[in-house]
Design a protein around this motif. Structure first.
Motif, short mmCIF file in Angstrom:
data_model
loop_
_atom_site.label_atom_id
_atom_site.label_comp_id
_atom_site.label_asym_id
_atom_site.label_seq_id
_atom_site.Cartn_x
_atom_site.Cartn_y
_atom_site.Cartn_z
N THR A 159 0.86 -1.28 0.01
CA THR A 159 -0.14 0.05 -0.15
C THR A 159 0.81 1.26 0.01
O THR A 159 0.37 2.30 -0.51
N ALA A 160 2.10 1.32 0.53
CA ALA A 160 2.79 2.42 0.65
C ALA A 160 3.67 2.71 -0.72
O ALA A 160 4.38 1.75 -1.38
N GLU A 161 3.83 3.95 -1.00
CA GLU A 161 4.58 4.60 -2.10
C GLU A 161 5.85 4.79 -1.72
O GLU A 161 5.94 5.42 -0.89
N ARG A 162 6.83 4.56 -2.25
CA ARG A 162 8.07 4.97 -2.03
C ARG A 162 8.26 6.45 -1.94
O ARG A 162 8.06 6.99 -2.70
N LYS A 163 8.73 6.70 -0.70
CA LYS A 163 8.91 8.47 -0.70
C LYS A 163 10.43 8.70 -0.85
O LYS A 163 11.20 8.19 -0.08
N LYS A 164 10.72 9.40 -1.82
CA LYS A 164 12.16 9.46 -2.11
C LYS A 164 12.56 11.08 -1.48
O LYS A 164 12.10 12.07 -1.63
N PRO A 165 13.62 10.99 -0.54
CA PRO A 165 14.19 12.10 -0.24
C PRO A 165 15.01 12.88 -1.16
O PRO A 165 15.64 12.30 -2.06
N ASP A 166 15.19 14.09 -0.78
CA ASP A 166 16.01 14.95 -1.67
C ASP A 166 17.41 14.81 -1.49
O ASP A 166 17.83 14.70 -0.35
N CYS A 167 18.39 14.85 -2.48
CA CYS A 167 19.85 14.48 -2.33
C CYS A 167 20.52 15.33 -3.36
O CYS A 167 20.31 15.23 -4.56
N GLU A 168 21.41 16.20 -2.81
CA GLU A 168 21.94 17.05 -3.49
C GLU A 168 23.35 16.54 -4.27
O GLU A 168 24.34 16.46 -3.56
N LYS A 185 24.12 7.52 2.01
CA LYS A 185 24.16 8.35 3.43
C LYS A 185 22.64 9.01 3.55
O LYS A 185 21.97 9.19 4.71
N THR A 186 22.11 9.85 2.46
CA THR A 186 20.75 10.37 2.48
C THR A 186 19.79 9.46 2.85
O THR A 186 18.88 9.88 3.74
N LEU A 187 19.75 8.32 2.29
CA LEU A 187 18.68 7.24 2.65
C LEU A 187 18.60 6.88 4.03
O LEU A 187 17.65 6.72 4.53
N ARG A 188 20.19 6.27 4.46
CA ARG A 188 20.31 5.99 5.77
C ARG A 188 19.62 7.06 6.67
O ARG A 188 19.26 6.55 7.97
N ARG A 189 20.03 8.13 6.53
CA ARG A 189 19.43 9.52 7.39
C ARG A 189 17.91 9.55 7.29
O ARG A 189 17.54 10.08 8.53
N ASN A 190 17.40 9.18 6.35
CA ASN A 190 16.01 9.28 6.50
C ASN A 190 15.36 7.99 6.68
O ASN A 190 14.11 7.67 6.36
N MET A 192 15.97 4.88 5.73
CA MET A 192 15.80 3.93 4.72
C MET A 192 16.89 2.93 4.29
O MET A 192 17.47 3.10 3.18
N ALA A 193 17.55 2.38 5.53
CA ALA A 193 18.66 1.52 5.39
C ALA A 193 18.87 0.45 4.42
O ALA A 193 19.48 0.04 3.88
N GLU A 194 17.36 -0.40 4.43
CA GLU A 194 17.28 -1.40 3.64
C GLU A 194 17.25 -0.78 2.17
O GLU A 194 17.78 -1.55 0.94
N ASP A 195 16.60 0.37 1.92
CA ASP A 195 16.82 0.90 0.52
C ASP A 195 18.16 1.22 0.05
O ASP A 195 18.36 1.14 -1.28
#
Length: 239
Positions: A159-168, A185-190, A192-195
């Motif tokens: 049911t959940a759609e992947r939410k992508k964090p901003d990454c510079e 690092k951006t994913l882990r900070r948010n 999303m370590a598995e991602d």
């Protein structure tokens, strides 16, 4: 006979001797090595011909009924998990369950787990190691609790759609492994370590710079200091 199973996640790592680099292995990928891990674990946990139950002394009631404690692996929903099966001659109370959880966690993080994860297993892709504990993502639960966790995770995935964090990334050194590290690092900070692990694994298996960059874009919103994501990103292409 009373049999209680306790489940927890696994954390795999691969060292590629050819590339001289280490990267994470997802729980899905670990299923490819289940037979090997089961064999190695069976041999590892024996001490002087006895099992790990000889070291349990945290609860007198549990200890008096304890027959065996065995570590192994089981696959659920395409993912490999660790499982510790406890055999007792009778029932135990909630405190006994909690004491077993705490003791197994202690073994995973500082005893059996530490020794087992320090072993490297030769596989086609390199040298595989597996940890039974992680500071941020570890949990341990009974079989009933684990079934609830699986149902919850499956429903969340559907049911959940992947939410992508901003990454510079625009304006950064365009080396793909540098970009991959920043995105990871951006994913882990948010949270999303598995991602992050999944993304890195896919990038390393990709066959071109453009393909790898597209993979990064599936996980994060590529941005720059003063510009949004665009097709003509200022990356120096190096793979």
């Amino acid at each position: 006979m009373n049999v209680i199973k306790f489940y927890y996640p696994l954390f795999g790592h691969m060292h590629d001797d050819w590339e001289n680099c280490d990267y994470g292995i997802s729980s899905e990928q670990l299923t490819d090595y289940q037979e090997l891990l089961e064999k190695e674990m069976k041999e590892y946990q024996l001490c002087d011909g006895e099992g790990m139950e000889q070291f349990f002394s945290e609860n007198e009631d549990v200890e008096s009924k304890l027959k065996s404690i065995v570590w192994n692996f089981e696959e659920f929903n395409g993912k490999l998990f660790g499982v510790t099966t406890v055999e007792l001659t009778g029932d135990i109370d909630a405190k006994g369950i909690t004491d077993l959880k705490d003791w197994i966690t202690g073994q995973n993080s500082d005893g059996l787990g530490e020794g087992f994860e320090q072993q490297d297993f030769e596989v086609d892709e390199g040298r595989l190691s597996v940890s039974l504990w992680d500071f941020n993502e570890y949990f341990i639960c009974t079989e009933e609790e684990f079934r609830q966790y699986l149902n919850s995770s499956q429903n969340k995935t559907v049911t959940a759609e992947r939410k992508k964090p901003d990454c510079e990334l625009i304006g950064q050194n365009g080396n793909i492994f540098n970009l991959m590290g920043i995105a990871s690092k951006t994913l882990r900070r948010n949270g999303m370590a598995e991602d992050a692990t999944e993304m890195c694994t896919r990038i390393r298996a990709s066959d071109s710079y453009d393909a790898a960059l597209c993979i990064i874009g599936e996980y994060v919103n590529i941005t720059g200091p003063n510009e949004d994501m665009c097709e003509d990103n200022d990356f120096s292409q190096s793979m």
